[in-house]
Design a protein around this motif. Structure first.
Motif, mmCIF file in Angstrom:
data_model
loop_
_atom_site.group_PDB
_atom_site.id
_atom_site.type_symbol
_atom_site.label_atom_id
_atom_site.label_comp_id
_atom_site.label_asym_id
_atom_site.label_seq_id
_atom_site.Cartn_x
_atom_site.Cartn_y
_atom_site.Cartn_z
ATOM 1 N N GLU A 1 -9.302 9.184 1.357
ATOM 2 C CA GLU A 1 -9.667 7.878 0.795
ATOM 3 C C GLU A 1 -9.220 7.772 -0.660
ATOM 4 O O GLU A 1 -8.804 6.697 -1.111
ATOM 5 N N ALA A 2 -9.292 8.867 -1.404
ATOM 6 C CA ALA A 2 -8.807 8.844 -2.784
ATOM 7 C C ALA A 2 -7.295 8.624 -2.816
ATOM 8 O O ALA A 2 -6.775 7.882 -3.660
ATOM 9 N N LEU A 3 -6.590 9.275 -1.891
ATOM 10 C CA LEU A 3 -5.137 9.059 -1.811
ATOM 11 C C LEU A 3 -4.805 7.616 -1.452
ATOM 12 O O LEU A 3 -3.859 7.025 -1.993
ATOM 13 N N LEU A 4 -5.580 7.029 -0.534
ATOM 14 C CA LEU A 4 -5.375 5.624 -0.193
ATOM 15 C C LEU A 4 -5.567 4.734 -1.414
ATOM 16 O O LEU A 4 -4.751 3.842 -1.690
ATOM 17 N N GLU A 5 -6.661 4.963 -2.136
ATOM 18 C CA GLU A 5 -6.923 4.126 -3.304
ATOM 19 C C GLU A 5 -5.842 4.302 -4.356
ATOM 20 O O GLU A 5 -5.430 3.329 -4.994
ATOM 21 N N ARG A 6 -5.376 5.530 -4.540
ATOM 22 C CA ARG A 6 -4.296 5.716 -5.512
ATOM 23 C C ARG A 6 -3.035 5.020 -5.043
ATOM 24 O O ARG A 6 -2.316 4.394 -5.841
ATOM 25 N N GLY A 7 -2.773 5.091 -3.727
ATOM 26 C CA GLY A 7 -1.606 4.404 -3.199
ATOM 27 C C GLY A 7 -1.685 2.900 -3.426
ATOM 28 O O GLY A 7 -0.704 2.277 -3.869
ATOM 29 N N PHE A 8 -2.820 2.310 -3.166
ATOM 30 C CA PHE A 8 -2.946 0.860 -3.353
ATOM 31 C C PHE A 8 -2.924 0.487 -4.833
ATOM 32 O O PHE A 8 -2.448 -0.596 -5.193
ATOM 33 N N ALA A 9 -3.449 1.370 -5.686
ATOM 34 C CA ALA A 9 -3.360 1.108 -7.123
ATOM 35 C C ALA A 9 -1.892 1.134 -7.579
ATOM 36 O O ALA A 9 -1.448 0.263 -8.335
ATOM 37 N N HIS A 10 -1.133 2.133 -7.107
ATOM 38 C CA HIS A 10 0.295 2.175 -7.428
ATOM 39 C C HIS A 10 0.987 0.917 -6.907
ATOM 40 O O HIS A 10 1.835 0.326 -7.602
ATOM 41 N N LEU A 11 0.637 0.508 -5.703
ATOM 42 C CA LEU A 11 1.271 -0.675 -5.106
ATOM 43 C C LEU A 11 1.012 -1.904 -5.967
ATOM 44 O O LEU A 11 1.929 -2.704 -6.226
ATOM 45 N N ALA A 12 -0.235 -2.064 -6.416
ATOM 46 C CA ALA A 12 -0.581 -3.220 -7.238
ATOM 47 C C ALA A 12 0.127 -3.192 -8.587
ATOM 48 O O ALA A 12 0.369 -4.237 -9.195
ATOM 49 N N ARG A 13 0.474 -1.995 -9.043
ATOM 50 C CA ARG A 13 1.185 -1.863 -10.316
ATOM 51 C C ARG A 13 2.694 -1.942 -10.141
ATOM 52 O O ARG A 13 3.451 -1.761 -11.106
ATOM 53 N N GLY A 14 3.164 -2.159 -8.916
ATOM 54 C CA GLY A 14 4.593 -2.251 -8.655
ATOM 55 C C GLY A 14 5.276 -0.911 -8.542
ATOM 56 O O GLY A 14 6.520 -0.845 -8.583
ATOM 57 N N GLU A 15 4.512 0.149 -8.360
ATOM 58 C CA GLU A 15 5.064 1.510 -8.293
ATOM 59 C C GLU A 15 5.170 1.920 -6.822
ATOM 60 O O GLU A 15 4.417 2.753 -6.318
ATOM 61 N N ARG A 16 6.132 1.327 -6.153
ATOM 62 C CA ARG A 16 6.202 1.455 -4.695
ATOM 63 C C ARG A 16 6.497 2.888 -4.238
ATOM 64 O O ARG A 16 5.914 3.354 -3.249
ATOM 65 N N ALA A 17 7.362 3.585 -4.929
ATOM 66 C CA ALA A 17 7.710 4.943 -4.506
ATOM 67 C C ALA A 17 6.487 5.862 -4.559
ATOM 68 O O ALA A 17 6.236 6.641 -3.626
ATOM 69 N N GLN A 18 5.720 5.763 -5.645
ATOM 70 C CA GLN A 18 4.515 6.582 -5.754
ATOM 71 C C GLN A 18 3.491 6.192 -4.681
ATOM 72 O O GLN A 18 2.805 7.054 -4.116
ATOM 73 N N ALA A 19 3.421 4.893 -4.411
ATOM 74 C CA ALA A 19 2.476 4.426 -3.394
ATOM 75 C C ALA A 19 2.835 4.993 -2.027
ATOM 76 O O ALA A 19 1.972 5.506 -1.303
ATOM 77 N N ILE A 20 4.098 4.925 -1.655
ATOM 78 C CA ILE A 20 4.522 5.420 -0.345
ATOM 79 C C ILE A 20 4.280 6.927 -0.240
ATOM 80 O O ILE A 20 3.868 7.436 0.816
ATOM 81 N N ALA A 21 4.481 7.648 -1.328
ATOM 82 C CA ALA A 21 4.221 9.089 -1.313
ATOM 83 C C ALA A 21 2.750 9.364 -1.005
ATOM 84 O O ALA A 21 2.416 10.269 -0.224
ATOM 85 N N ASP A 22 1.856 8.586 -1.594
ATOM 86 C CA ASP A 22 0.426 8.764 -1.315
ATOM 87 C C ASP A 22 0.094 8.382 0.121
ATOM 88 O O ASP A 22 -0.680 9.080 0.798
ATOM 89 N N PHE A 23 0.669 7.299 0.600
ATOM 90 C CA PHE A 23 0.387 6.886 1.981
ATOM 91 C C PHE A 23 0.924 7.911 2.980
ATOM 92 O O PHE A 23 0.279 8.190 4.001
ATOM 93 N N ASP A 24 2.081 8.485 2.688
ATOM 94 C CA ASP A 24 2.603 9.541 3.563
ATOM 95 C C ASP A 24 1.677 10.763 3.564
ATOM 96 O O ASP A 24 1.479 11.405 4.604
#
Length: 274
Positions: free
Chosen positions: A209-232
């Motif tokens: 769940e922490a990884l999900l939240e970090r992924g969505f936070a990255h996504l909201a900040r426009g940091e798509r690569a970091q977000a996808i890494a967390d979702f993976d």
């Protein structure tokens, strides 16, 4: 959390709160030990077969069972799905105790709050939880429960404030950090959400769940690569058909998460306290 509230045995404290009622059971025909057994049996029946337990508990109350019988009635009502009536019972017991035993009254108000949440009554739940917090502001779970009520109302600043208090009492609680990250995300502050998610992951690096939240936070900040890494990372950790997996897949597609943060998982059911 809900189970632990209703599993919390209030009899010793209810008896201490009502000396007259306690004395009533100190008789050779019905000693206090028998009363304790009856209360424990009543609660067990209320959880396993509430429709059968309810008339038994009501009869016990009519026969002089006092606060303990009334509490069993309320638990049976809750387990039978009569949530509004259960909430009213919990509140009435708390009021009838007067100024005695503030921690017990806090527990009863908290149980009322959880009953209201079962019927979507977040505002009434928050009111009841506020009464609980007035009596016992040192219980992190109470702050967490009211935060979830505020979250249901999408009152994000209030939810964050209560989560701040919960974290003051339990500063390294990963679940609370994840919930506050979700609240910050919903409040439109992904940077603060990222801070909380990172803090949680320093404590538990594989917390999905922490990884999900970090992924969505990255996504909201426009940091798509970091977000996808967390979702993976989430997809490697959780079952493929789980809710977390579905949220991670949605995140990889760039879809925003649902607004509502999830409550932490309840503790195991055996009869221990919270």
């Amino acid at each position: 959390m809900l189970w632990s509230r209703l599993a919390f045995p209030l009899l010793p404290m209810l008896m201490a709160a009502a000396p007259a009622a306690a004395q009533k059971f100190e008789t050779p025909l019905n000693p206090a030990a028998d009363h304790t057994k009856r209360y424990d049996a009543c609660l067990k029946q209320a959880r396993s077969d509430p429709l059968k337990a309810l008339p038994m508990a009501e009869k016990w109350h009519a026969d002089g069972g006092g606060l303990a019988a009334r509490h069993c009635v309320a638990v049976a009502m809750f387990q039978a799905g009569r949530y509004v009536q259960a909430a009213a019972q919990f509140e009435a017991i708390a009021r009838d105790m007067g100024q005695d035993r503030p921690r017990v009254r806090a527990e009863l108000w908290a149980q009322a709050g959880q009953a209201y949440m079962e019927v979507g009554g977040a505002e009434k739940a928050a009111e009841a939880q506020g009464r609980a917090l007035e009596l016992n502001g040192h219980d992190a779970d109470l702050w967490l429960e009211r935060a979830l009520s505020y979250a249901a109302m999408q009152a994000w600043p209030r939810a964050i404030s209560d989560l701040d208090q919960a974290l003051r009492l339990r500063p390294n609680d990963v679940e609370i950090l994840v919930l506050r990250a979700a609240a910050w995300r919903n409040a439109g502050n992904p940077t603060r959400a990222l801070d909380d998610a990172n803090r949680a992951l320093k404590i538990a690096s594989d917390h999905s769940e922490a990884l999900l939240e970090r992924g969505f936070a990255h996504l909201a900040r426009g940091e798509r690569a970091q977000a996808i890494a967390d979702f993976d990372s989430v997809l490697r950790l959780v079952p493929p058909d789980s809710k977390a997996a579905r949220r991670a897949e949605a995140g990889k597609r760039g879809e925003p998460p649902g607004a509502q943060p999830s409550a932490p998982a309840p503790p195991p059911k055996p009869g221990g306290n919270r």
